[in-house]
Design a protein around this motif. Structure first.
Motif, PDB file in Angstrom:
ATOM      1  N   ASP A 230      77.726 -27.460 -45.413  1.00 24.15           N
ATOM      2  CA  ASP A 230      79.015 -28.127 -45.549  1.00 24.15           C
ATOM      3  C   ASP A 230      78.850 -29.451 -46.297  1.00 24.15           C
ATOM      4  OD1 ASP A 230      81.795 -28.234 -45.035  1.00 24.15           O
ATOM      5  OD2 ASP A 230      81.469 -29.587 -43.360  1.00 24.15           O
ATOM      6  N   HIS A 231      79.941 -29.940 -46.845  1.00 26.23           N
ATOM      7  CA  HIS A 231      79.923 -31.191 -47.611  1.00 26.23           C
ATOM      8  C   HIS A 231      81.172 -31.989 -47.246  1.00 26.23           C
ATOM      9  CE1 HIS A 231      79.156 -33.803 -51.072  1.00 26.23           C
ATOM     10  NE2 HIS A 231      80.452 -33.752 -51.320  1.00 26.23           N
ATOM     11  N   ILE A 232      80.978 -33.235 -46.852  1.00 27.01           N
ATOM     12  CA  ILE A 232      82.127 -34.113 -46.580  1.00 27.01           C
ATOM     13  C   ILE A 232      82.265 -35.032 -47.799  1.00 27.01           C
ATOM     14  CG2 ILE A 232      83.105 -35.888 -45.052  1.00 27.01           C
ATOM     15  CD1 ILE A 232      81.432 -34.677 -42.759  1.00 27.01           C
ATOM     16  N   PRO A 233      83.350 -34.863 -48.589  1.00 30.32           N
ATOM     17  CA  PRO A 233      83.480 -35.651 -49.824  1.00 30.32           C
ATOM     18  C   PRO A 233      83.626 -37.153 -49.572  1.00 30.32           C
ATOM     19  CG  PRO A 233      85.073 -33.838 -49.741  1.00 30.32           C
ATOM     20  CD  PRO A 233      84.488 -33.967 -48.373  1.00 30.32           C
ATOM     21  N   ALA A 234      83.251 -37.941 -50.568  1.00 30.32           N
ATOM     22  CA  ALA A 234      83.421 -39.399 -50.509  1.00 30.32           C
ATOM     23  C   ALA A 234      84.904 -39.700 -50.322  1.00 30.32           C
ATOM     24  CB  ALA A 234      82.924 -40.024 -51.806  1.00 30.32           C
ATOM     25  N   GLY A 235      85.198 -40.714 -49.521  1.00 23.61           N
ATOM     26  CA  GLY A 235      86.593 -41.104 -49.336  1.00 23.61           C
ATOM     27  C   GLY A 235      87.333 -40.297 -48.279  1.00 23.61           C
ATOM     28  N   THR A 236      86.651 -39.298 -47.669  1.00 25.09           N
ATOM     29  CA  THR A 236      87.273 -38.571 -46.551  1.00 25.09           C
ATOM     30  C   THR A 236      87.563 -39.592 -45.448  1.00 25.09           C
ATOM     31  OG1 THR A 236      86.040 -36.577 -47.109  1.00 25.09           O
ATOM     32  CG2 THR A 236      86.962 -36.675 -44.885  1.00 25.09           C
ATOM     33  N   VAL A 243      78.554 -36.830 -48.025  1.00 21.21           N
ATOM     34  CA  VAL A 243      77.357 -36.447 -47.271  1.00 21.21           C
ATOM     35  C   VAL A 243      77.281 -34.920 -47.140  1.00 21.21           C
ATOM     36  CG1 VAL A 243      78.388 -36.544 -44.945  1.00 21.21           C
ATOM     37  CG2 VAL A 243      75.976 -37.076 -45.230  1.00 21.21           C
ATOM     38  N   ASP A 244      76.051 -34.399 -47.215  1.00 20.14           N
ATOM     39  CA  ASP A 244      75.835 -32.975 -46.967  1.00 20.14           C
ATOM     40  C   ASP A 244      75.511 -32.802 -45.495  1.00 20.14           C
ATOM     41  OD1 ASP A 244      76.218 -32.007 -49.584  1.00 20.14           O
ATOM     42  OD2 ASP A 244      74.230 -32.734 -50.149  1.00 20.14           O
ATOM     43  N   THR A 245      76.140 -31.817 -44.882  1.00 25.03           N
ATOM     44  CA  THR A 245      75.919 -31.596 -43.456  1.00 25.03           C
ATOM     45  C   THR A 245      76.012 -30.091 -43.164  1.00 25.03           C
ATOM     46  OG1 THR A 245      76.623 -32.261 -41.228  1.00 25.03           O
ATOM     47  CG2 THR A 245      78.368 -32.078 -42.868  1.00 25.03           C
ATOM     48  N   LEU A 246      76.163 -29.750 -41.896  1.00 27.38           N
ATOM     49  CA  LEU A 246      76.346 -28.352 -41.492  1.00 27.38           C
ATOM     50  C   LEU A 246      77.702 -28.220 -40.822  1.00 27.38           C
ATOM     51  CD1 LEU A 246      72.835 -27.711 -39.869  1.00 27.38           C
ATOM     52  CD2 LEU A 246      73.571 -26.954 -42.121  1.00 27.38           C
ATOM     53  N   ALA A 247      78.207 -27.004 -40.738  1.00 31.92           N
ATOM     54  CA  ALA A 247      79.497 -26.774 -40.079  1.00 31.92           C
ATOM     55  C   ALA A 247      79.458 -25.475 -39.285  1.00 31.92           C
ATOM     56  CB  ALA A 247      80.612 -26.704 -41.123  1.00 31.92           C
ATOM     57  N   VAL A 248      80.367 -25.390 -38.322  1.00 29.83           N
ATOM     58  CA  VAL A 248      80.630 -24.128 -37.615  1.00 29.83           C
ATOM     59  C   VAL A 248      82.112 -23.818 -37.835  1.00 29.83           C
ATOM     60  CG1 VAL A 248      78.848 -24.373 -35.838  1.00 29.83           C
ATOM     61  CG2 VAL A 248      81.096 -25.348 -35.432  1.00 29.83           C
ATOM     62  N   GLY A 249      82.517 -22.589 -37.583  1.00 35.03           N
ATOM     63  CA  GLY A 249      83.922 -22.221 -37.750  1.00 35.03           C
ATOM     64  C   GLY A 249      84.727 -22.588 -36.517  1.00 35.03           C
ATOM     65  N   ALA A 250      85.944 -23.104 -36.731  1.00 33.23           N
ATOM     66  CA  ALA A 250      86.877 -23.308 -35.613  1.00 33.23           C
ATOM     67  C   ALA A 250      87.671 -22.020 -35.479  1.00 33.23           C
ATOM     68  CB  ALA A 250      87.814 -24.460 -35.911  1.00 33.23           C
ATOM     69  N   GLN A 251      87.757 -21.496 -34.273  1.00 26.32           N
ATOM     70  CA  GLN A 251      88.445 -20.220 -34.070  1.00 26.32           C
ATOM     71  C   GLN A 251      89.513 -20.327 -32.982  1.00 26.32           C
ATOM     72  OE1 GLN A 251      85.188 -17.399 -33.361  1.00 26.32           O
ATOM     73  NE2 GLN A 251      84.962 -17.123 -35.553  1.00 26.32           N
ATOM     74  N   LEU A 252      90.529 -19.475 -33.118  1.00 25.25           N
ATOM     75  CA  LEU A 252      91.541 -19.347 -32.076  1.00 25.25           C
ATOM     76  C   LEU A 252      91.253 -18.038 -31.358  1.00 25.25           C
ATOM     77  CD1 LEU A 252      94.145 -20.460 -30.749  1.00 25.25           C
ATOM     78  CD2 LEU A 252      95.454 -19.136 -32.415  1.00 25.25           C
ATOM     79  N   VAL A 253      90.951 -18.131 -30.058  1.00 24.76           N
ATOM     80  CA  VAL A 253      90.572 -16.940 -29.290  1.00 24.76           C
ATOM     81  C   VAL A 253      91.534 -16.720 -28.129  1.00 24.76           C
ATOM     82  CG1 VAL A 253      88.125 -17.093 -29.924  1.00 24.76           C
ATOM     83  CG2 VAL A 253      88.922 -18.253 -27.848  1.00 24.76           C
ATOM     84  N   THR A 254      91.504 -15.506 -27.607  1.00 24.57           N
ATOM     85  CA  THR A 254      92.393 -15.141 -26.512  1.00 24.57           C
ATOM     86  C   THR A 254      91.677 -14.134 -25.620  1.00 24.57           C
ATOM     87  OG1 THR A 254      94.637 -14.339 -25.996  1.00 24.57           O
ATOM     88  CG2 THR A 254      93.523 -13.277 -27.849  1.00 24.57           C
ATOM     89  N   SER A 255      92.434 -13.535 -24.700  1.00 27.14           N
ATOM     90  CA  SER A 255      91.864 -12.530 -23.805  1.00 27.14           C
ATOM     91  C   SER A 255      92.418 -11.153 -24.145  1.00 27.14           C
ATOM     92  CB  SER A 255      92.237 -12.872 -22.358  1.00 27.14           C
ATOM     93  OG  SER A 255      91.984 -11.761 -21.524  1.00 27.14           O
ATOM     94  N   ALA A 256      91.607 -10.128 -23.927  1.00 27.13           N
ATOM     95  CA  ALA A 256      92.048  -8.743 -24.136  1.00 27.13           C
ATOM     96  C   ALA A 256      93.245  -8.427 -23.226  1.00 27.13           C
ATOM     97  CB  ALA A 256      90.898  -7.785 -23.846  1.00 27.13           C
TER      98      ALA A 256
END
Length: 317
Positions: A230-236, A243-256
């Motif tokens: 992942d990359h966070i652009p200047a001025g964010t 800065v170069d960094t890592l990311a995970v996905g944000a998810q919307l989950v529910t129940s069966a």
């Protein structure tokens, strides 16, 4: 038909009509008010509510782990979570090792990337994760995905929790402590720009983001495939360099256990033209919430209601 029989039939018909049109309550667990889940969850809840049919509400919480546990226990119908936490819960691995797994956890949508922020004061001398040894570092609260990921990042760079002076507080409290000099660094996993960090950057205290790169980050990407570069652009954030960094996905989950039609209606309204415009205008991460991104990085099965929508949209076979 006797009057009694007619009344009984009429009452049954009324009950059936009532059941068919009963309001579905759909509680969405988000995160702390200073993060990204809270405003994004609120926008989604407003957008998918259908008067008389679906009443969606967003509730603040401790984050990913707390939301998954609340969905498993039935006190929430849905929640926002990191992709890694969802996968662990479903498979009984990682943070759910030795705990009951959550086999009923289902995916509604992958939403947007959550960047790993490692925040320090300008000119602190902390240039990499390894420099955190001996420092006062906030890792977020128990129940948050940030805490789990912070531990994984520290371990990847050869830093043990006993090597630092850890603090388990939310990012807004951490920002205050960084400002007054009682903390050296804090982790936060969330969509950039995150409220607490934006506020801190604008306060004039002067902050920097520490990059997560090099062979340690590469090893982490290999061992934990839910991480992405992942990359966070200047001025964010005000006066903060890219800065170069890592990311995970944000998810919307529910129940069966949540009815397929309810989830279908919610998914459909999330990706309607009107909602898409609202989300894109309402938050920097809203423009990532597209139906194309929704089906990326799914570590757990889709809820049948969501699956029906994505099949109709030609996104999955």
């Amino acid at each position: 038909m006797s009057m009694k029989k007619w009344a009984a039939t009429f009452a049954a018909a009324l009950a059936f009509a009532g059941a068919a049109h009963a309001q579905q309550f759909f509680r969405i667990g988000t995160g702390g008010t200073a993060g990204t889940y809270y405003p994004v969850g609120g926008m989604i809840a407003n957008a998918v509510s259908q008067p008389g049919k679906i009443v969606a509400t967003a509730q603040s919480s401790n984050g990913s782990l707390a939301n998954v546990n609340a969905i498993a226990g039935g006190s929430l119908e849905a929640g926002m979570t990191q992709s890694d936490v969802a996968t662990w819960a479903y498979t009984g691995t990682g943070a759910f090792e030795g705990k009951p797994k959550v086999p009923d956890l289902r995916l509604i949508a992958n939403l947007y990337p959550e960047s790993i922020h490692l925040v320090v004061k300008k000119n602190s001398g902390i240039k990499s994760v390894a420099d955190l040894k001996g420092k006062r570092v906030a890792l977020d609260e128990p129940g948050s995905g940030t805490l789990i990921d912070a531990r994984m990042v520290l371990a990847a760079y050869g830093v043990k929790e006993s090597d630092i002076k850890p603090d388990y507080i939310k990012p807004n409290q951490a920002g205050d402590k960084l400002k007054d000099g009682s903390l050296d660094a804090f982790f936060f996993v969330g969509g950039a720009p995150a409220g607490a960090i934006a506020e801190l950057a604008s306060s004039g205290v002067g902050i920097e983001l520490v990059p997560l790169g090099g062979p340690q980050a590469q090893a982490l990407l290999k061992s934990s495939p839910w991480f992405a570069v992942d990359h966070i652009p200047a001025g964010t954030y005000k006066d903060v360099a890219a800065v170069d960094t890592l990311a995970v996905g944000a998810q919307l989950v529910t129940s069966a256990k949540v009815p397929a039609d309810t989830v279908y209606q919610i998914t459909k309204s999330m990706y309607s033209e009107a909602t898409q415009k609202t989300l894109a205008a309402g938050h920097a991460k809203g423009k990532f919430i597209t139906k194309e991104n929704a089906v990326k990085g799914a570590g757990i099965p889709f809820h049948p209601g969501a699956e029906k929508f994505y099949k109709e949209a030609g996104l999955i076979k």
